[in-house]
Design a protein around this motif. Structure first.
Motif, PDB file in Angstrom:
ATOM      1  N   VAL A  19     -17.121  10.717 -13.112  1.00 43.39           N
ATOM      2  CA  VAL A  19     -17.345  11.990 -13.802  1.00 43.39           C
ATOM      3  C   VAL A  19     -16.067  12.836 -13.925  1.00 43.39           C
ATOM      4  CG1 VAL A  19     -17.962  13.347 -11.776  1.00 43.39           C
ATOM      5  CG2 VAL A  19     -19.038  13.868 -13.963  1.00 43.39           C
ATOM      6  N   HIS A  20     -15.115  12.599 -13.057  1.00 44.43           N
ATOM      7  CA  HIS A  20     -13.852  13.359 -13.029  1.00 44.43           C
ATOM      8  C   HIS A  20     -14.083  14.873 -13.125  1.00 44.43           C
ATOM      9  CE1 HIS A  20      -9.577  13.255 -12.728  1.00 44.43           C
ATOM     10  NE2 HIS A  20      -9.496  14.208 -13.610  1.00 44.43           N
ATOM     11  N   LEU A  21     -14.670  15.370 -12.077  1.00 45.79           N
ATOM     12  CA  LEU A  21     -15.030  16.780 -11.966  1.00 45.79           C
ATOM     13  C   LEU A  21     -13.783  17.685 -11.953  1.00 45.79           C
ATOM     14  CD1 LEU A  21     -17.712  18.296 -11.359  1.00 45.79           C
ATOM     15  CD2 LEU A  21     -17.089  18.149  -8.943  1.00 45.79           C
ATOM     16  N   LEU A  71     -14.745   4.088 -16.809  1.00 53.75           N
ATOM     17  CA  LEU A  71     -15.026   5.023 -17.895  1.00 53.75           C
ATOM     18  C   LEU A  71     -14.962   6.444 -17.341  1.00 53.75           C
ATOM     19  CD1 LEU A  71     -18.088   3.215 -19.523  1.00 53.75           C
ATOM     20  CD2 LEU A  71     -15.689   3.067 -20.221  1.00 53.75           C
ATOM     21  N   ASP A  72     -14.215   7.283 -18.013  1.00 50.59           N
ATOM     22  CA  ASP A  72     -14.023   8.670 -17.584  1.00 50.59           C
ATOM     23  C   ASP A  72     -14.703   9.556 -18.620  1.00 50.59           C
ATOM     24  OD1 ASP A  72     -12.706  11.292 -17.584  1.00 50.59           O
ATOM     25  OD2 ASP A  72     -11.213  10.447 -16.221  1.00 50.59           O
ATOM     26  N   TYR A  73     -15.937   9.991 -18.312  1.00 49.75           N
ATOM     27  CA  TYR A  73     -16.631  10.865 -19.260  1.00 49.75           C
ATOM     28  C   TYR A  73     -17.355  11.975 -18.516  1.00 49.75           C
ATOM     29  CZ  TYR A  73     -20.583   7.679 -18.165  1.00 49.75           C
ATOM     30  OH  TYR A  73     -21.539   6.912 -17.539  1.00 49.75           O
ATOM     31  N   GLY A  74     -17.891  12.896 -19.297  1.00 51.80           N
ATOM     32  CA  GLY A  74     -18.543  14.045 -18.673  1.00 51.80           C
ATOM     33  C   GLY A  74     -17.494  15.132 -18.480  1.00 51.80           C
ATOM     34  N   GLY A  75     -16.735  15.006 -17.403  1.00 56.21           N
ATOM     35  CA  GLY A  75     -15.640  15.937 -17.146  1.00 56.21           C
ATOM     36  C   GLY A  75     -16.045  17.392 -17.048  1.00 56.21           C
ATOM     37  N   PRO A  76     -17.202  17.697 -16.416  1.00 52.46           N
ATOM     38  CA  PRO A  76     -17.585  19.104 -16.284  1.00 52.46           C
ATOM     39  C   PRO A  76     -16.696  19.809 -15.264  1.00 52.46           C
ATOM     40  CG  PRO A  76     -19.060  17.743 -14.992  1.00 52.46           C
ATOM     41  CD  PRO A  76     -18.141  16.802 -15.707  1.00 52.46           C
ATOM     42  N   ASN A  77     -16.756  21.128 -15.293  1.00 54.93           N
ATOM     43  CA  ASN A  77     -15.910  21.907 -14.388  1.00 54.93           C
ATOM     44  C   ASN A  77     -16.753  22.753 -13.452  1.00 54.93           C
ATOM     45  OD1 ASN A  77     -13.502  21.041 -15.807  1.00 54.93           O
ATOM     46  ND2 ASN A  77     -14.218  22.379 -17.453  1.00 54.93           N
ATOM     47  N   VAL A  78     -16.317  22.866 -12.204  1.00 57.34           N
ATOM     48  CA  VAL A  78     -17.021  23.678 -11.218  1.00 57.34           C
ATOM     49  C   VAL A  78     -17.115  25.130 -11.692  1.00 57.34           C
ATOM     50  CG1 VAL A  78     -16.738  24.704  -8.915  1.00 57.34           C
ATOM     51  CG2 VAL A  78     -16.490  22.234  -9.234  1.00 57.34           C
ATOM     52  N   GLY A  97     -19.433  20.236 -25.852  1.00 63.87           N
ATOM     53  CA  GLY A  97     -18.352  19.243 -25.737  1.00 63.87           C
ATOM     54  C   GLY A  97     -18.626  18.295 -24.586  1.00 63.87           C
ATOM     55  N   HIS A  98     -19.097  18.872 -23.466  1.00 61.91           N
ATOM     56  CA  HIS A  98     -19.457  18.034 -22.321  1.00 61.91           C
ATOM     57  C   HIS A  98     -20.675  17.176 -22.649  1.00 61.91           C
ATOM     58  CE1 HIS A  98     -17.269  21.393 -20.131  1.00 61.91           C
ATOM     59  NE2 HIS A  98     -16.546  20.308 -19.884  1.00 61.91           N
ATOM     60  N   LEU A  99     -21.520  17.699 -23.543  1.00 60.04           N
ATOM     61  CA  LEU A  99     -22.686  16.924 -23.990  1.00 60.04           C
ATOM     62  C   LEU A  99     -22.227  15.649 -24.686  1.00 60.04           C
ATOM     63  CD1 LEU A  99     -25.790  16.704 -24.926  1.00 60.04           C
ATOM     64  CD2 LEU A  99     -24.971  17.720 -27.024  1.00 60.04           C
ATOM     65  N   ARG A 145      -8.776  18.063 -28.757  1.00 56.49           N
ATOM     66  CA  ARG A 145      -7.796  19.006 -28.201  1.00 56.49           C
ATOM     67  C   ARG A 145      -6.986  18.399 -27.052  1.00 56.49           C
ATOM     68  NH1 ARG A 145     -11.834  23.823 -27.362  1.00 56.49           N
ATOM     69  NH2 ARG A 145     -13.090  21.976 -26.955  1.00 56.49           N
ATOM     70  N   GLN A 146      -7.496  17.299 -26.496  1.00 59.71           N
ATOM     71  CA  GLN A 146      -6.759  16.695 -25.382  1.00 59.71           C
ATOM     72  C   GLN A 146      -5.974  15.456 -25.801  1.00 59.71           C
ATOM     73  OE1 GLN A 146      -8.568  16.719 -21.506  1.00 59.71           O
ATOM     74  NE2 GLN A 146     -10.096  18.201 -22.129  1.00 59.71           N
ATOM     75  N   ALA A 147      -5.852  15.253 -27.111  1.00 56.12           N
ATOM     76  CA  ALA A 147      -5.165  14.045 -27.602  1.00 56.12           C
ATOM     77  C   ALA A 147      -3.721  13.980 -27.091  1.00 56.12           C
ATOM     78  CB  ALA A 147      -5.200  14.002 -29.120  1.00 56.12           C
ATOM     79  N   THR A 201      -2.424  15.417 -11.965  1.00 51.79           N
ATOM     80  CA  THR A 201      -3.729  14.990 -11.469  1.00 51.79           C
ATOM     81  C   THR A 201      -4.197  13.731 -12.182  1.00 51.79           C
ATOM     82  OG1 THR A 201      -4.214  17.319 -11.288  1.00 51.79           O
ATOM     83  CG2 THR A 201      -6.040  15.821 -10.972  1.00 51.79           C
ATOM     84  N   ASP A 202      -4.012  13.692 -13.486  1.00 51.85           N
ATOM     85  CA  ASP A 202      -4.467  12.517 -14.227  1.00 51.85           C
ATOM     86  C   ASP A 202      -3.626  11.285 -13.890  1.00 51.85           C
ATOM     87  OD1 ASP A 202      -6.860  12.557 -15.638  1.00 51.85           O
ATOM     88  OD2 ASP A 202      -6.063  13.990 -17.080  1.00 51.85           O
ATOM     89  N   LEU A 203      -2.314  11.499 -13.689  1.00 52.00           N
ATOM     90  CA  LEU A 203      -1.462  10.363 -13.299  1.00 52.00           C
ATOM     91  C   LEU A 203      -1.897   9.827 -11.934  1.00 52.00           C
ATOM     92  CD1 LEU A 203       1.961  11.757 -14.535  1.00 52.00           C
ATOM     93  CD2 LEU A 203       0.812   9.697 -15.392  1.00 52.00           C
ATOM     94  N   THR A 210      -0.033  19.868 -11.866  1.00 46.62           N
ATOM     95  CA  THR A 210      -0.692  20.207 -13.134  1.00 46.62           C
ATOM     96  C   THR A 210      -1.808  19.217 -13.461  1.00 46.62           C
ATOM     97  OG1 THR A 210       0.741  18.771 -14.413  1.00 46.62           O
ATOM     98  CG2 THR A 210       1.510  21.025 -14.052  1.00 46.62           C
ATOM     99  N   TYR A 211      -2.441  19.481 -14.592  1.00 47.17           N
ATOM    100  CA  TYR A 211      -3.482  18.585 -15.131  1.00 47.17           C
ATOM    101  C   TYR A 211      -2.874  17.197 -15.396  1.00 47.17           C
ATOM    102  CZ  TYR A 211      -7.525  17.483 -18.225  1.00 47.17           C
ATOM    103  OH  TYR A 211      -8.638  16.939 -18.821  1.00 47.17           O
ATOM    104  N   HIS A 212      -1.597  17.190 -15.838  1.00 44.51           N
ATOM    105  CA  HIS A 212      -0.888  15.914 -16.035  1.00 44.51           C
ATOM    106  C   HIS A 212      -0.799  15.128 -14.727  1.00 44.51           C
ATOM    107  CE1 HIS A 212       1.528  17.611 -19.647  1.00 44.51           C
ATOM    108  NE2 HIS A 212       0.576  16.814 -20.075  1.00 44.51           N
TER     109      HIS A 212
END
Ligand code: ARG
Length: 580
Positions: A159-161, A119-126, A133-135, A339-341, A315-317, A311-313
């Motif tokens: 958490v996928h920081l 499960l990939d949730y949270g996703g906060p940023n440094v 949204g993070h909530l 927004r990330q759909a 990294t996710d791959l 890119t973000y792409h």
């Protein structure tokens, strides 16, 4: 153990259908929507009659005649165009409730084919403050984590920081600009780091040169520049500390604290795979994967930007590859807002093309936005983004108003009141979020959801505390729990409601929809209330009845506690509001 009435009735019906040479596909019941007439209903005769061009009532009558022979059934009738209405025997319901009450999983089974879910949730940023949204991502993800585990799957929450993009270079550049170098970095705390980021953000918007500088530093950092790495390490660890504090408050938990930076090495491998599969293409200096499949053409996935950065792409791959190779994931679920759909559609399609996670089920769960009373995304009074900490504080302040002060109640000093405030405030926030279907947004209205009545977290907690108090009183009066006897209609209704627990949790699991559980807790609390008003425990006609009612009450309590737990909400023993 199969204590579900539906399943038992379906089995009985299947046998009857077989003897009557009817298609067992239609041998199913559903909970009756006319509880005054029946407990369950089978509409199979209607479908069968249509296919065989026969009279549905005749088929229904044959099935009903056989059902009547069943020892667990009290009454069967054929009504309307051919509905079969079934009423169960009270003793049978009671015996099942006894078993559920004595089962440590309250009669809940597990799924048949458990697998490993990441499960990939949270996703906060440094260095960025966490916002509403993070909530949502954290609150929903945490509940799904608990539901998945309870259902029997192996779960890894990550958490996928966000610790690797341009913002990192922006902060470093800003510090260098102000201090002349990075010597003081390790002395900065999270407030200072966040301040640098805010200033960097403003500067980079106005100043092209500053933006370019930040970009170069980001590239050097990613390339392994030792000084930048050391400084970045500090930014990251300070941020993680602050983020963890927030998540501890929220009771949102993770097994892994991997970040985007951990995927950096693997990004190179993704590019190699794309090249060797001949799906990488150079386009305006960037390296991309085109996505043309399906009826909705999507923009290409960018693996390497023209400046050489991933890119973000990418990294996710890379992260998907790592989750498959190292974690042996069989399913990966992401929780972000809409927004990330497109981002995830692109990533999932590229994953197929690259064949980096064969047979892994990938799912992006999109949640609606948290809005203010004006229907627009929730903001602070001055129009800024509402951060998570402020939000939790607001909720706590609200709850504090309903609770006694420290020292006013024996045994409740500063620490105890604070803990209770925390538990109720978090319940208010989480329940408000989870009672809505994930896809829908909601209005953040503290006054409503910190109330102790209505469909709120505190109301369910209060229902639990009220039963706790009943149980304590009963014990003090020497009453014991015993077998269920169903005398009053309110007892019967409550028992039938309690028999649904397994189904409710399984549905919440298969639909990944905690709101199904939230809904049920609210209805159960109400059904209990009706029962409790009609059926006295302390003044029951005899001890057997008191014992039975105590068992029902305790089971309601246990079910509510279990379900709150699956929503990520604690159930305090006492609520310190008049509980009787
Ligand atoms: N850090 C991102 C954000 O704040 C969310 C990350 C979602 N997860 C992922 N694997 N991309 O928007």
């Amino acid at each position: 153990m199969n204590l579900l009435f539906e399943n038992q009735l379906n089995q009985t019906l299947a046998e009857i259908f077989k003897t009557l040479s009817l298609d067992t596909k239609f041998a199913t019941v559903k909970i009756s929507n006319r509880p005054d007439l029946s407990d369950f209903q089978c509409n199979g005769a209607l479908a069968l009659a249509k296919i065989a061009h026969q009279n549905p009532c005749e088929i229904a009558a044959k099935i009903a005649a056989k059902l009547e022979e069943n020892e667990n059934i009290a009454a069967v009738s054929v009504d309307g165009p051919g509905f079969i209405n079934i009423k169960l025997k009270d003793e049978y319901i009671a015996a099942n409730i006894d078993k559920i009450a004595q089962d440590e999983r309250l009669g809940c089974g597990k799924i048949e084919n458990p697998h490993k879910v990441v499960l990939d949730y949270g996703g906060p940023n440094v260095a960025k403050e966490m916002h509403v949204g993070h909530l949502r991502s954290g609150v929903i993800g945490e509940s799904i984590r608990r539901i998945e585990k309870f259902a029997g799957n192996e779960v890894i929450a990550d958490v996928h920081l966000g610790d690797w993009g341009t913002p990192m270079g922006m902060i470093l550049a800003e510090i260098i600009l102000q201090d002349g170098n990075l010597d003081k970095v390790t002395t900065y705390d999270i407030a200072q780091i966040t301040e640098f980021y805010k200033r960097a953000n403003i500067r980079c918007k106005e100043d092209e040169a500053a933006k370019e500088k930040a970009r170069l530093i980001t590239a050097a950092l990613q390339d392994g520049n030792a000084e930048y790495r050391r400084a970045w390490q500090h930014l990251r660890s300070e941020s993680v500390k602050a983020i963890q504090e927030n998540y501890v408050q929220l009771d949102v938990n993770f097994d892994l604290w991997w970040g985007e930076s951990d995927a950096h090495e693997t990004c190179g491998k993704i590019v190699e795979i794309a090249r060797s599969k001949k799906i990488a293409e150079v386009d305006n200096g960037a390296e991309i994967i085109r996505l043309e499949e399906g009826n909705k053409p999507k923009p290409p996935v960018i693996l390497i930007k023209s400046d050489g950065g991933y890119t973000y792409h990418t990294t996710d791959l890379a992260t998907i590859k790592m989750r498959f190779d190292e974690l042996k994931a069989e399913e990966i679920v992401y929780f972000t807002d809409s927004r990330q759909a497109l981002h995830f559609e692109q990533v999932f399609e590229a994953t197929q093309k690259l064949d980096i996670a064969p047979n892994v089920k990938l799912q992006h769960i999109v949640f609606g936005t948290v809005n203010g009373a004006d229907g627009k995304p929730f903001k602070t009074r001055d129009g800024g983004v509402m951060n998570l900490e402020t939000l939790i504080e607001m909720s706590k302040n609200k709850v504090r108003q309903s609770l006694p002060k420290a020292g006013e109640v024996a045994g409740y000093g500063e620490a105890e009141i604070e803990k209770l405030t925390q538990q109720i405030a978090i319940a208010a926030i989480k329940f408000q979020d989870l009672k809505n279907t994930i896809a829908s947004g909601y209005v953040f209205e503290l006054d409503d959801f910190a109330k102790f009545e209505g469909k709120t977290g505190p109301y369910i907690q209060y229902a639990v505390a009220r039963i706790n108090s009943v149980l304590r009183k009963a014990a003090a009066n020497g009453l014991h729990i015993g077998s269920v006897v169903l005398a009053a209609p309110e007892e019967r209704t409550l028992a039938l409601k309690l028999a649904q627990v397994h189904n409710v949790i399984m549905r919440a699991h298969s639909e990944k929809e905690p709101s199904i559980i939230a809904d049920y807790t609210y209805t159960l609390a109400q059904v209990f209330s009706t029962f409790y008003n009609a059926c006295s425990i302390m003044n029951a006609e005899n001890t057997a009845l008191a014992a039975s009612r105590l068992r029902l009450a305790k089971l309601v309590r246990d079910v509510l506690v279990l379900m709150l737990d699956l929503l990520g909400i604690e159930a305090p023993e006492v609520m310190l509001k008049a509980e009787n």
